[in-house]
Design an enzyme around this catalytic site. Sequence first.
Site, short mmCIF file in Angstrom:
data_model
loop_
_atom_site.label_atom_id
_atom_site.label_comp_id
_atom_site.label_asym_id
_atom_site.label_seq_id
_atom_site.Cartn_x
_atom_site.Cartn_y
_atom_site.Cartn_z
N SER A 143 0.70 -0.58 0.72
CA SER A 143 -0.08 0.03 0.02
C SER A 143 1.23 1.26 0.09
O SER A 143 2.33 1.38 0.06
CB SER A 143 -0.88 -0.16 1.17
OG SER A 143 -1.59 0.96 1.29
N TYR A 160 12.24 -1.90 -5.03
CA TYR A 160 11.02 -2.54 -4.02
C TYR A 160 9.70 -2.12 -4.42
O TYR A 160 8.37 -3.07 -4.96
CB TYR A 160 11.31 -2.55 -2.39
CG TYR A 160 10.00 -2.95 -2.22
CD1 TYR A 160 10.06 -4.57 -1.57
CD2 TYR A 160 8.86 -1.78 -1.90
CE1 TYR A 160 8.44 -4.83 -0.62
CE2 TYR A 160 7.85 -3.05 -0.43
CZ TYR A 160 7.48 -4.03 -0.36
OH TYR A 160 6.83 -4.92 0.66
#
Length: 267
Positions: A143, A160
């Site tokens: 998120s 990432y």
Amino acid sequence: MALLADKRALVIGAASGIGRETAKLFAREGAKVAVADIDKVGAEATAGEVAALGGGGWCVAVDVTKKASVSAAVDEVVGRLGGIDVLVVTPFVSTGMTVIDMTQADWERQYAVMATGTLFAFQATIPHMQENGGGSMIATSSSHFADYGSMTHPAMMPAYGSAKAAVELLVRSTATLHSHQGIRVNAVAPGFTVTQGSLSTLEEHGLKDIATIEGMLGPGMPMGLGKPEDVAEGYLFLASDYASFVTGYSLPVDGGSLANASGKLAP
Ligand SMILES: NC(=O)c1ccc[n+]([C@@H]2O[C@H](COP(=O)([O-])OP(=O)(O)OC[C@H]3O[C@@H](n4cnc5c(N)ncnc54)[C@H](O)[C@@H]3O)[C@@H](O)[C@H]2O)c1
């Protein structure tokens, strides 16, 4: 009535954190659960807990960066359970390199574990779900949270964030291609969750104790830091028949941190 009665699930990345708690929740909800991870010892520990909850707890070693390893693990689970109705993919690796510091090896490792690993898991599972007449595949995104997500500017973690953005688009593309075959494809996008993986990533930045971490991240999280048990409930929903018309979706399970994009709580 248990939400996953009669379902056969494979959770990859289940030796630790979110994957481990998801495997246990699935067992509590009536599923037969196989657990897979590169960490055989951790996976065996999870398998023991799953077995104690009545979920079977078959354990398979897998390295998601290797296509042959993923195919072999999926085939082994299908051999034992007779099929796979639910696939969950949660492996994680990260280092907090900036764009300037990033080595090619670091970039490729994070892509291999999170993006390519998800691709290999989908590729190995789809033929079995086609044979079954359907299933639910659930990947793991991230998120929005300050530097920590796929939908924002992950300044401290560019590999990432980029790998998670790749996962999001892989999910939508696979859902578009396979949902007409009854194969739903979604992602859970956790907010910051206290796990071995997240804590060791923060430790690389000198953040060790939980009070300091709470002080730093807490103000952006309306419901506080997440626990793996909280996030597992998102996978449960997407695995269950209550999500029967949900596909190509990324479900934030983040205690409101995406909604709180400014990163500050109201006074
Ligand atoms: N914890 C958080 O704050 C957070 C936030 C957003 C997203 N996520 C995502 O949730 C997922 C789970 O994260 P976590 O915090 O539980 O991590 P974790 O480190 O606690 O667990 C990850 C597991 O992945 C396994 N793994 C690593 N490389 C592997 C490989 N090559 N093959 C198979 N297994 C491998 C590890 O052995 C470990 O058991 C990840 O995809 C992560 O990006 C976590």
